[in-house]
Structure formats: C-alpha cells, structure tokens
Write a protein that holds these residues in place. Structure first.
Motif, mmCIF file in Angstrom:
data_model
loop_
_atom_site.group_PDB
_atom_site.id
_atom_site.type_symbol
_atom_site.label_atom_id
_atom_site.label_comp_id
_atom_site.label_asym_id
_atom_site.label_seq_id
_atom_site.Cartn_x
_atom_site.Cartn_y
_atom_site.Cartn_z
ATOM 1 N N ARG A 149 -54.864 3.553 -32.684
ATOM 2 C CA ARG A 149 -55.871 4.004 -31.729
ATOM 3 C C ARG A 149 -55.472 3.598 -30.316
ATOM 4 O O ARG A 149 -54.618 2.741 -30.117
ATOM 5 N N ARG A 150 -56.110 4.229 -29.367
ATOM 6 C CA ARG A 150 -55.973 3.864 -27.958
ATOM 7 C C ARG A 150 -57.369 3.618 -27.413
ATOM 8 O O ARG A 150 -58.054 4.541 -26.988
ATOM 9 N N GLY A 151 -57.796 2.371 -27.506
ATOM 10 C CA GLY A 151 -59.169 2.047 -27.146
ATOM 11 C C GLY A 151 -60.122 2.507 -28.229
ATOM 12 O O GLY A 151 -60.062 2.061 -29.372
ATOM 13 N N THR A 152 -61.011 3.431 -27.871
ATOM 14 C CA THR A 152 -61.978 3.956 -28.828
ATOM 15 C C THR A 152 -61.661 5.373 -29.256
ATOM 16 O O THR A 152 -62.505 6.033 -29.863
ATOM 17 N N THR A 153 -60.463 5.867 -28.960
ATOM 18 C CA THR A 153 -60.067 7.219 -29.336
ATOM 19 C C THR A 153 -58.684 7.180 -29.962
ATOM 20 O O THR A 153 -58.082 6.113 -30.125
ATOM 21 N N ILE A 154 -58.162 8.338 -30.324
ATOM 22 C CA ILE A 154 -56.839 8.407 -30.941
ATOM 23 C C ILE A 154 -55.765 8.485 -29.854
ATOM 24 O O ILE A 154 -56.063 8.711 -28.674
ATOM 25 N N THR A 155 -54.532 8.310 -30.252
ATOM 26 C CA THR A 155 -53.442 8.228 -29.279
ATOM 27 C C THR A 155 -53.059 9.588 -28.703
ATOM 28 O O THR A 155 -52.748 9.685 -27.513
ATOM 29 N N HIS A 156 -53.065 10.628 -29.514
ATOM 30 C CA HIS A 156 -52.657 11.945 -29.012
ATOM 31 C C HIS A 156 -53.284 13.029 -29.886
ATOM 32 O O HIS A 156 -53.888 12.739 -30.927
ATOM 33 N N GLU A 157 -53.113 14.264 -29.468
ATOM 34 C CA GLU A 157 -53.668 15.398 -30.208
ATOM 35 C C GLU A 157 -52.816 15.695 -31.439
ATOM 36 O O GLU A 157 -51.589 15.610 -31.395
ATOM 37 N N SER A 164 -56.400 25.095 -47.650
ATOM 38 C CA SER A 164 -56.789 26.062 -46.628
ATOM 39 C C SER A 164 -57.615 25.432 -45.516
ATOM 40 O O SER A 164 -58.078 26.146 -44.623
ATOM 41 N N ALA A 165 -57.827 24.130 -45.555
ATOM 42 C CA ALA A 165 -58.619 23.441 -44.521
ATOM 43 C C ALA A 165 -57.692 22.935 -43.423
ATOM 44 O O ALA A 165 -56.687 22.275 -43.700
ATOM 45 N N ILE A 166 -58.037 23.233 -42.185
ATOM 46 C CA ILE A 166 -57.276 22.792 -41.013
ATOM 47 C C ILE A 166 -58.243 22.081 -40.071
ATOM 48 O O ILE A 166 -59.311 22.614 -39.745
ATOM 49 N N VAL A 167 -57.857 20.889 -39.628
ATOM 50 C CA VAL A 167 -58.714 20.082 -38.749
ATOM 51 C C VAL A 167 -57.919 19.744 -37.496
ATOM 52 O O VAL A 167 -56.815 19.193 -37.577
ATOM 53 N N LEU A 168 -58.476 20.080 -36.352
ATOM 54 C CA LEU A 168 -57.881 19.760 -35.055
ATOM 55 C C LEU A 168 -58.529 18.496 -34.510
ATOM 56 O O LEU A 168 -59.756 18.406 -34.427
ATOM 57 N N LEU A 169 -57.704 17.516 -34.130
ATOM 58 C CA LEU A 169 -58.182 16.236 -33.607
ATOM 59 C C LEU A 169 -57.627 16.046 -32.203
ATOM 60 O O LEU A 169 -56.410 16.112 -31.996
ATOM 61 N N LYS A 170 -58.524 15.801 -31.238
ATOM 62 C CA LYS A 170 -58.108 15.630 -29.851
ATOM 63 C C LYS A 170 -58.733 14.357 -29.290
ATOM 64 O O LYS A 170 -59.908 14.084 -29.543
ATOM 65 N N PRO A 171 -57.988 13.587 -28.518
ATOM 66 C CA PRO A 171 -58.575 12.393 -27.883
ATOM 67 C C PRO A 171 -59.596 12.782 -26.821
ATOM 68 O O PRO A 171 -59.511 13.861 -26.212
ATOM 69 N N ALA A 172 -60.558 11.914 -26.599
ATOM 70 C CA ALA A 172 -61.628 12.182 -25.636
ATOM 71 C C ALA A 172 -61.847 10.948 -24.781
ATOM 72 O O ALA A 172 -61.472 9.831 -25.141
ATOM 73 N N SER A 173 -62.461 11.167 -23.620
ATOM 74 C CA SER A 173 -62.728 10.078 -22.692
ATOM 75 C C SER A 173 -63.919 9.254 -23.149
ATOM 76 O O SER A 173 -64.658 9.630 -24.068
#
Length: 253
Positions: A149-157, A164-173
């Motif tokens: 992690r980077r603080g309270t979010t993830i490091t990168h997208e 068939s399931a696709i999940v997009l994960l993006k860091p947020a402020s």
C-alpha cells in the motif's frame, strides 16, 4: 322408587387415582390460562386508560419499560477478539443429487483481514450455515497474503481478472473513500485500504469478483523507499549533467 343419583362425566371417567390426578392437573392448567388472559386484557385496558399498577404510559405503579433503558456498547460483528476483521460476503444454498435423493447444503464466502495489509478469502460448505462459515474462516486464515500500500490506498492502477469477471482498481486521494461493490469493499476493508476507486466489468458473481480482486492486488508492486529518498538528489545531478552537455568547453588549437 329408588332415587337415581345424577353423576358427572368426570366421575364416570375416573377409574383409578392416576386418572383423578390427571384431571386435577388439567383443571389447574385451565385456571392458570384463564388468569393469564385476564391479566393480559387488564394490561391492554390499562395502557389506554392509565390504570394504576399496570405498566404503560399512564400507569402509576409497576416498572416502566421503554425509552429509559440505557444503550449498551456492543462489539461490531465484523471484528473478532483476535483482532481480525471477518466479513461474510455471500451465502448460497447448493444441492447435490445422489442415488438416495437430493442433499441440501450451504456454501459461504468469507473474507478475513487484519486491516494492516494482510487479507485472505475462503469458501466453506456444510449442512448448516454456521458450520459452513466456520470452515470458510479456517480456510481464509490459512491463505492470507500481504498487499503493498501507499498510505491508505494502493500503489498503482491495476486490473484483476478471474473467469469472466474483470475488476479495475485505481488509487485515490485522501478522503475519497472506498468506491466499490460489496465483494470488493469487503476485501478492501480487510486489507486496510480506505481510499480506492474500483469498477466491476462483465460478471457480478461474488466468488469471481473476489478472486479477480485478489488477482489484481496480489500483482501490485511495492514502492522502494530508497528510490523515493534519492529522487531529489538524482534530479539535481541530472540537471548538472544536462547543463554541462549543453555548453561544451572550447579548446584552442
């Protein structure tokens, strides 16, 4: 003529002392039931008319029940005594057709995490819901992984996929929160990620969505602290090299 004595039906039915005792017990039960009905009716009437001695808004006697009760502190259901966050994502009823008939069971999907980067999921199946959840918790605790992690979010997208399931994960402020569905939210809460943007594509099956989320989170790259600390020094050094290359020294013949 002889006087004919009238006999009751109860006297005709009584032939032994045991039968007499049964009849007496039945009479006592009948009396108790009638007394209970009378008390209940009096309570209903007392609530409307404010009769004394009956608990109600207008009653004078008795113990009042209602808003005076103090709220007691209750532990959240997701946090256990061991310090792990346990969340039940979904419970499905499954069946198996055998030679003797159809057997019904319950399958439970559970996510377990410590809120500090370690999280895992497990599937359990049993004839009862509680037993299935216990099996799922035991399986989830055995296969916990660490998520960078980077603080309270993830490091990168990153994008995770399972079937068939696709999940997009993006860091947020900071202050964004967890923008996710129920299955992804359970994983993020267990891992201690409080700011993230997510989007589920195609399938919404909770099992596949959880697996796709773990696929993406497990492939995250951790930040190197040495690189972060040396960024300022490297930028200054690169600027000096660029200046020296741009103005080459002129030598006399």
């Amino acid at each position: 003529m002889k006087d004919i004595k009238k006999t009751d039906e109860k006297d005709l039915a009584v032939k032994t002392p045991a039968q007499a005792e049964q009849i007496l017990e039945q009479e006592k039960e009948a009396n108790i039931s009638t007394e209970e009905t009378v008390v209940a009716e009096a309570a209903v009437v007392g609530q409307g008319a404010g009769a004394p001695g009956v608990s109600g808004p207008g009653g004078r006697g008795g113990r009042r029940r209602g808003g005076e009760r103090k709220p007691f502190a209750k532990k959240p259901s997701s946090l256990t005594d061991s310090g792990l966050i346990e969340k039940v994502v979904s419970i499905n009823r499954v069946s198996k057709t055998t030679k003797g008939g159809t057997r019904l069971a319950f399958s439970a999907l559970v996510v377990v995490g410590d809120g500090k980067g370690k999280v895992g999921y497990g599937l359990g199946k049993a004839g009862e819901v509680a037993t299935g959840i216990k099996k799922a918790l035991a399986a989830a605790k055995k296969q916990m992984i660490y998520i960078p992690r980077r603080g309270t979010t993830i490091t990168h997208e990153i994008i995770g996929q399972c079937g068939s399931a696709i999940v997009l994960l993006k860091p947020a402020s900071e202050g964004t929160g967890v923008i996710a569905s129920g299955a992804v939210r359970a994983v993020c809460d267990g891992a201690g990620i409080s700011n993230i943007l997510t989007k589920c594509h195609r399938s919404n099956n909770p099992i596949n969505v959880v697996k796709a989320t773990f696929d993406g989170l497990s492939r995250l790259k951790a930040l190197r602290s040495t690189v972060v600390k040396q960024d300022a020094g490297n930028v200054a050094a690169l600027n000096k090299e660029v200046d020296s290359n741009a103005s080459p020294s002129i030598t006399k013949p």
